[in-house]
Write a protein that holds these residues in place. Structure first.
Motif, PDB file in Angstrom:
ATOM      1  N   SER A  44       0.956  -1.239   0.209  1.00 20.89           N
ATOM      2  CA  SER A  44       0.278   0.133  -0.012  1.00 20.89           C
ATOM      3  C   SER A  44       0.817   1.295   0.057  1.00 20.89           C
ATOM      4  O   SER A  44       0.308   2.344  -0.634  1.00 20.89           O
ATOM      5  N   ASP A 155      -5.789  -2.020  -4.881  1.00 16.53           N
ATOM      6  CA  ASP A 155      -4.938  -2.408  -3.655  1.00 16.53           C
ATOM      7  C   ASP A 155      -5.953  -3.330  -2.897  1.00 16.53           C
ATOM      8  O   ASP A 155      -6.719  -2.849  -2.408  1.00 16.53           O
ATOM      9  N   GLU A 156      -5.751  -4.605  -3.095  1.00 20.08           N
ATOM     10  CA  GLU A 156      -6.503  -5.517  -2.408  1.00 20.08           C
ATOM     11  C   GLU A 156      -8.101  -5.123  -2.969  1.00 20.08           C
ATOM     12  O   GLU A 156      -8.887  -5.112  -1.984  1.00 20.08           O
TER      13      GLU A 156
HETATM   14 MG   LIG Z   1      -2.090  -2.808   2.182  1.00 21.31          MG
END
Ligand SMILES: [Mg+2]
Ligand SMILES: Nc1ncnc2c1ncn2[C@@H]1O[C@H](COP(=O)(O)OP(=O)(O)OP(=O)(O)O)[C@@H](O)[C@H]1O
Lengths: 293, 537
Positions: A44, A155-156
């Motif tokens: 991240s 991101d995910e």
């Molecule tokens: Mg992360």
């Protein structure tokens, strides 16, 4: 191939925590890059650096050949982003938030939006505070997928989505890739990465530890072999390249370095093979090796 | 029954352990504020001090602001009477507000943050948290009462009796408990913590204004007002503890109601209904300014309404004030000799107080941008072509607008009610009110500047601005009554602003404060566009 994202030697510390020590990789047009690594590895943080949300301490980072910090405005016109934890204003409805995001991004497509809302089965009239985790994630995804961009950063993105919705997401990613767009996908769902990614970047403790196509990476690791023979299978235990040998009677399971497959096969044929199964390493095996090592 | 509150004691001790620093600061600062001015008042009361103060505070405008006394003639006025008269209402008000914020923070706020969900998954009763919080707050206020009483006795001042001192402390402690129970009820009724905080503060504000009215017109009516039960005990004079018993019974009933309401609702919901929303956004929402207006709408409307009510409330006192002057020869002589009209002097004080309160809203609007940032609401917006300057200047613009509207609303409603209630001739007209309000605009902008500065460079300090604002407020509210050293009053920004209509307009200080404020905003801006956004921190 045109390089869309390029990072080299990027570093970032938060006080004493060195979140990124040395991050370098590229994402090309028409390519899905899977970005994986353990919790707290720096995924991240890398993505936030790319988005100009935080400022790197050193190294180079460009998107479309523009500096991610200085020229973030021009870059942002052409990218879409979905965070792993889509956090929404509780008293706005999902529909309102999607419209707002689309409008602020520009290049929105109304029909696409309505179509995605239907496919993701989202009720856009509900206030966001009553959405479940998966539904909040859908709001972020619909907003990001309803606009035209050249680079998509996820991101995910599918955390909390059920398998059916994840399939919708994967279809969408395949479509974007077909259209020649670049995609950076960070995820803990390795099957998802395995299915979608052309290239995998593994990060650990703020450092990139492995980059390559899945095929190439597979080559670096071992294949798991299950074998049943007429003769005594025990002789195979001492061959070069064989690991984790495990025997029950005429039955054995072991892993083998891919470079030694041929020599193993030569020995095996002499024993009279009744059954033979070779499973290529999954991304998970690859991953475990790096995570644990 | 037992199951609902199961293991509340574990939470209770946990809270004491977690909050002890906050509790210490709370008890010490509020306790010393309430009790520590005895020597100061003692000095003031020397010579003719008591009589002069008694006469000044007989002014309905003063009763309106600080409350009544039970004394009927200047000769009976004592140090104790004066201390309770000037300090008790405000100390009680603070105790109420702090306790209310604490209770909402531990109940509704934790629920919003999802902490309650986690706690309830353990072997802890569904209402244990509320019980633990309310017991904690009662304990804190009890300690506060003891501290106040002990400190006052320790000064060993004439007429500051032991009985009076502890009654004084107990009244303040009871005020805190009252605030806590109101907050506990609102935490059940409203559907979010900000709603609960806002409505609780609104109720306290309303109680304050209502008591102001009844104290002036007919104090018998004040006896029905929970806020009044604190100062109606009249420590050091009447020493009437019965009001504290009413308050205790009232609190008990409120707590039972709150627990019943809580027991009957789902976690995370409130009693006010949710409407189904729209599936497409209105055109008006589709921009950063539209979004920010929408996000700040409730806060802005509530505060603006509060400003208008406040203006009207203070304005309604002008008529009574003129009547008082008419009947009180001594005070009239005093004002005639200085050549100042009492209306003008009152207007300048009230204007400054209102302007300080008006500043709360613009600060809140600027701070909102950082709140949005840490709550990760803006993550996806940061990644669009919306720039940080756009976010920053939209916030500053909206906040300035809110400030200007606040000033206008407050001064207009003050002007209208004042002008319509005054029966005798006065030097004031509509322009003098509006002029006085706009004259203070730089001070509002200054606080916007401070908020911008913290937003850019030390965003976690945004709330500290309220502390400075509160400090300025106290100095202005009491500055006219207390004889403070010059450097102390100078430390409040508002002492640098011309107090119109008493003073005439000063272009110098007006522009200097304006310029400083603009600089602060620009410095804040340069920080905001450079710093890491606080995500994942
Ligand atoms: Mg992360
Ligand atoms: N704003 C911040 N301040 C301080 N430390 C931070 C901040 N953001 C991230 N970190 C730290 O940097 C490291 C990398 O965090 P990051 O969020 O990038 O991990 P991640 O790979 O995304 O992990 P996950 O898989 O859990 O999402 C962690 O040790 C984290 O605690």
């Amino acid at each position: 191939m045109e390089k869309v994202v390029e990072l080299s030697g990027v570093q970032k510390s938060f006080g004493k925590v060195r979140a990124l020590k040395d991050v370098s990789f590229t994402v090309n047009a028409g390519e899905v890059v899977g970005f994986i690594g353990p919790n707290g590895a720096g995924k991240s943080t890398t993505i936030r650096t790319l988005l100009g949300i935080i400022k790197r301490d050193s190294g180079n980072a460009t998107i479309f050949n523009m500096d991610v910090w200085k020229q973030s405005l021009d870059i942002h016109k052409r990218i879409s982003y979905v965070p792993g934890d889509v956090s929404l204003w509780g008293n706005l409805t999902g529909g309102e938030i999607i419209d707002l995001f689309i409008k602020l991004h520009g290049n929105g497509n109304k029909a696409k939006r309505d179509n995605l809302i239907k496919r993701f089965e989202l009720d856009p009239r509900k206030k966001a505070k009553s959405y479940s985790k998966g539904n909040r994630q859908k709001v972020g995804l619909i907003a990001a997928l309803s606009v035209e961009s050249d680079l998509y950063i996820f991101d995910e993105p599918t955390s909390g989505l059920d398998p059916l919705m994840e399939a919708v997401f994967q279809e969408e990613v395949a479509r974007i890739k077909q259209a020649g767009k670049a995609i950076l996908l960070s995820s803990h769902i390795l099957s998802e990465v395995e299915r979608l990614a052309d290239k995998v970047v593994i990060i650990r403790n703020g450092e990139i530890v492995e980059i390559g196509t899945l095929d190439a990476l597979r080559h670096l690791t071992r294949t798991t072999i299950t074998i049943e023979t007429e003769g005594d299978v025990a002789v195979m235990a001492d061959l070069d390249g064989v690991h984790d040998f495990n025997q029950t009677d005429h039955h054995a399971i072991f892993s083998v370095d891919n470079a030694f497959i041929n020599s193993i096969l030569l020995v095996a044929t002499k024993l009279g093979v009744r059954r033979f199964e070779a499973v290529p390493p999954t991304l998970e095996d690859l991953f475990m090796r790096h995570y644990e090592g | 029954m037992k199951e609902k509150f199961a293991r509340w004691d574990i939470l209770f001790f946990q809270y004491l352990k977690r909050d002890w620093k906050k509790i210490l600061i709370w008890i010490l600062s509020l306790g010393l504020f309430s009790s520590g001015f005895v020597p100061f008042f003692n000095e003031m009361s020397e010579g003719e001090g008591l009589i002069a103060m008694y006469e000044t505070l007989q002014n309905p405008a003063m009763i309106y602001m600080i409350g009544p006394t039970s004394i009927n003639s200047a000769g009976d006025y004592t140090l104790g009477a004066m201390y309770a008269h000037e300090m008790l209402l405000f100390s009680s008000l603070f105790a109420m507000i702090i306790s209310a914020l604490h209770v909402v923070g531990h109940t509704r706020k934790e629920e919003d943050l999802g902490l309650t969900e986690l706690v309830r998954s353990f072997q802890i009763g569904r209402q244990a948290n509320s019980l633990a919080t309310i017991v904690e707050t009662i304990l804190i206020n009890g300690l506060l009462a003891l501290l106040i009483g002990s400190v006052m006795i320790s000064f060993d001042a004439y007429t500051i009796t032991i009985e009076g001192s502890f009654l004084f402390g107990a009244s303040i402690g009871m005020a805190g408990i009252l605030g806590a129970t109101i907050a506990l009820i609102m935490a059940q009724i409203m559907s979010s913590s900000s709603g609960a905080t806002g409505s609780t503060l609104g109720i306290i504000g309303l109680l304050y204004i209502i008591r102001a009215g009844t104290d002036v017109t007919n104090i018998e009516f004040s006896k029905a007002n929970p806020l009044s039960w604190t100062y109606l005990t009249f420590p050091f004079t009447e020493n009437d503890g019965s009001f504290l018993i009413y308050a205790a019974v009232f609190c008990l009933v409120m707590v039972i109601i709150a627990f019943t309401l809580e027991g009957a609702r789902d976690m995370g919901s409130g009693y006010l209904p949710e409407r189904a929303g729209r599936d497409h956004a209105n055109q008006s929402l589709l921009s950063i300014s539209g979004l920010f207006i929408r996000l700040n709408k409730n806060v802005m409307i509530s505060w603006l309404v509060a400003f208008a009510i406040m203006g009207a409330a203070y304005g309604s006192i002008y008529g009574d004030m003129q009547g008082f002057l008419e009947s009180n020869e001594l005070i009239r002589q005093m004002f005639v000799s200085t050549g100042i009209s009492v209306e003008v002097s009152f207007t300048s004080t009230i204007m400054m107080i209102m302007i300080i309160l008006v500043s709360i809203l613009p600060i809140a609007v600027v701070n909102k941008l950082f709140n949005e940032e840490v709550q990760l609401h803006l993550s996806q917006i940061f990644a669009t072509k919306v720039t940080r300057s756009h976010l920053f200047w939209t916030s500053i613009g909206l906040s300035t607008l809110a400030g200007v509207i606040g000033i206008l609303l407050a001064s207009l409603s003050l002007a209208w009610t004042a002008l319509s209630t005054m029966t005798q001739q006065s030097p004031l007209n509509l322009t003098s009110f509006i002029g006085a309000g706009l004259n203070a605009f730089p001070s509002v902008l200054f606080f916007i500047g401070l908020a911008a500065l913290t937003l850019g460079w030390a965003p976690r300090w945004g709330k500290a601005i309220y502390v400075y604002l509160g400090y300025s407020f106290l100095l202005n509210y009491f500055g006219s009554i207390l004889d403070l050293p010059k450097w102390v009053s100078r430390s409040a920004l508002h002492s640098w602003v011309a107090h119109m209509p008493l003073d005439s307009f000063e272009i110098g200080s007006f522009t200097v404060i304006l310029m400083i404020s603009l600089c602060l905003i620009l410095i804040g801006y340069s920080g905001y566009i450079r710093r890491d956004l606080l995500e994942g921190a």
